[in-house]
Design a protein around this motif. Structure first.
Motif, PDB file in Angstrom:
ATOM      1  N   TYR A 148      -3.046  -1.853  -9.962  1.00  0.00           N
ATOM      2  CA  TYR A 148      -2.609  -1.859  -8.556  1.00  0.00           C
ATOM      3  C   TYR A 148      -1.856  -3.141  -8.211  1.00  0.00           C
ATOM      4  O   TYR A 148      -0.874  -3.124  -7.465  1.00  0.00           O
ATOM      5  N   ILE A 152       2.138  -3.430  -6.810  1.00  0.00           N
ATOM      6  CA  ILE A 152       2.525  -4.198  -5.620  1.00  0.00           C
ATOM      7  C   ILE A 152       3.495  -5.324  -5.981  1.00  0.00           C
ATOM      8  O   ILE A 152       4.504  -5.539  -5.298  1.00  0.00           O
ATOM      9  N   ALA A 155       6.996  -3.916  -6.871  1.00  0.00           N
ATOM     10  CA  ALA A 155       7.753  -3.545  -5.665  1.00  0.00           C
ATOM     11  C   ALA A 155       8.366  -4.781  -5.016  1.00  0.00           C
ATOM     12  O   ALA A 155       9.509  -4.757  -4.550  1.00  0.00           O
ATOM     13  N   ALA A 162       9.729   0.902  -0.481  1.00  0.00           N
ATOM     14  CA  ALA A 162       8.696   1.938  -0.407  1.00  0.00           C
ATOM     15  C   ALA A 162       8.139   2.167  -1.806  1.00  0.00           C
ATOM     16  O   ALA A 162       8.799   1.890  -2.811  1.00  0.00           O
ATOM     17  N   ILE A 163       6.896   2.660  -1.859  1.00  0.00           N
ATOM     18  CA  ILE A 163       6.244   3.009  -3.121  1.00  0.00           C
ATOM     19  C   ILE A 163       5.895   4.493  -3.062  1.00  0.00           C
ATOM     20  O   ILE A 163       5.261   4.943  -2.108  1.00  0.00           O
ATOM     21  N   ILE A 165       3.818   7.191  -5.084  1.00  0.00           N
ATOM     22  CA  ILE A 165       2.787   7.165  -6.127  1.00  0.00           C
ATOM     23  C   ILE A 165       1.958   8.448  -6.127  1.00  0.00           C
ATOM     24  O   ILE A 165       1.748   9.058  -5.080  1.00  0.00           O
ATOM     25  N   THR A 182      -4.330   4.173  -6.686  1.00  0.00           N
ATOM     26  CA  THR A 182      -3.612   4.574  -5.472  1.00  0.00           C
ATOM     27  C   THR A 182      -4.297   4.050  -4.221  1.00  0.00           C
ATOM     28  O   THR A 182      -3.649   3.528  -3.314  1.00  0.00           O
ATOM     29  N   VAL A 185      -3.647   0.397  -3.910  1.00  0.00           N
ATOM     30  CA  VAL A 185      -2.263   0.138  -3.480  1.00  0.00           C
ATOM     31  C   VAL A 185      -2.143   0.387  -1.986  1.00  0.00           C
ATOM     32  O   VAL A 185      -1.549  -0.408  -1.256  1.00  0.00           O
ATOM     33  N   LEU A 186      -2.737   1.484  -1.511  1.00  0.00           N
ATOM     34  CA  LEU A 186      -2.719   1.789  -0.073  1.00  0.00           C
ATOM     35  C   LEU A 186      -3.353   0.669   0.743  1.00  0.00           C
ATOM     36  O   LEU A 186      -2.881   0.305   1.812  1.00  0.00           O
ATOM     37  N   SER A 189      -0.964  -2.937  -0.070  1.00  0.00           N
ATOM     38  CA  SER A 189       0.494  -3.001   0.033  1.00  0.00           C
ATOM     39  C   SER A 189       0.942  -3.244   1.468  1.00  0.00           C
ATOM     40  O   SER A 189       0.407  -2.676   2.397  1.00  0.00           O
ATOM     41  N   VAL A 193       3.689   3.368   1.697  1.00  0.00           N
ATOM     42  CA  VAL A 193       3.271   4.016   0.451  1.00  0.00           C
ATOM     43  C   VAL A 193       3.251   5.523   0.686  1.00  0.00           C
ATOM     44  O   VAL A 193       2.550   6.011   1.571  1.00  0.00           O
ATOM     45  N   VAL A 195       2.196   9.016  -0.852  1.00  0.00           N
ATOM     46  CA  VAL A 195       1.249   9.510  -1.866  1.00  0.00           C
ATOM     47  C   VAL A 195       1.525  10.983  -2.154  1.00  0.00           C
ATOM     48  O   VAL A 195       1.469  11.817  -1.258  1.00  0.00           O
TER      49      VAL A 195
END
Length: 197
Positions: A148, A152, A155, A162-163, A165, A182, A185-186, A189, A193, A195
């Protein structure tokens, strides 16, 4: 399908729904201002600036990640954005291979080389999907402390806005014990994001 995640402390994420989609198609500028589904808001008026210009798509080679690649590239294509593919090489610390004894350095180098080759193979899938869609692409591999953090940092280094994933990756057991990549990351970040489920 995918939803948009928001960083901690931000407004709650809005979910995609047919009502938002219909609204955004009829009133794209209003939908963009209201924070409606970004997929729906892709119907931009001529001369209007796009929401995202560089989208990071991380992969671990799993089946769900492959589906997310296709959806992410299609999303980038609809916005006229470029795609940055990412793979994290997360090697286990040497102590987990035995009773705390360090393993041979040449074996570690071999494992690292194999992991890099695997990452290149998975990134090739993103490159191929991007080429077929006519989307600009670049790939990126790092060796972060955790997956994770790698996502980040990638990016940030590649100036993504934007990511995109997959909702889960290879290790379901690890997801139960440590929480999914995930989810982390949420949580951490500062970028939007998206998803893929």
């Amino acid at each position: 399908m995918f939803g948009v995640g928001a960083p901690v402390g931000a407004a709650p994420a809005r979910r995609c729904c047919s009502g938002q989609l219909a609204f955004a198609r009829r009133f794209p500028r209003a939908a963009k201002r209201s924070g409606a589904c970004p997929v729906a808001a892709r119907q931009h008026l001529p001369g209007e600036q796009h929401m995202f210009k560089n989208i990071l798509i991380p992969t671990d080679g799993s089946e769900v990640a492959r589906k997310a690649i296709k959806a992410g590239v299609k999303f980038a294509q609809s916005l006229g954005a470029k795609v940055t593919g990412y793979y994290a090489i997360v090697l286990l610390p040497p102590s987990v291979y035995g009773d705390g004894d360090l393993i041979d350095k040449s074996l570690m180098n071999t494992l690292d080389r194999l992991a890099h080759a695997t990452g290149e193979k998975y990134l090739e899938e993103i490159a191929k999907a991007a080429e077929e869609a006519g989307v600009e692409y670049s790939g990126f591999i790092t060796r972060p402390p955790s997956a994770y953090e790698g996502v980040i940092d990638a990016a940030k280094k590649k100036k993504c806005d934007a990511i995109f994933i997959a909702s889960r990756g290879r290790s379901q057991l690890k997801n139960l014990v440590l929480g999914s990549v995930t989810q982390k990351v949420l949580s951490h970040s500062k970028l939007p994001v998206l998803v893929y489920r």
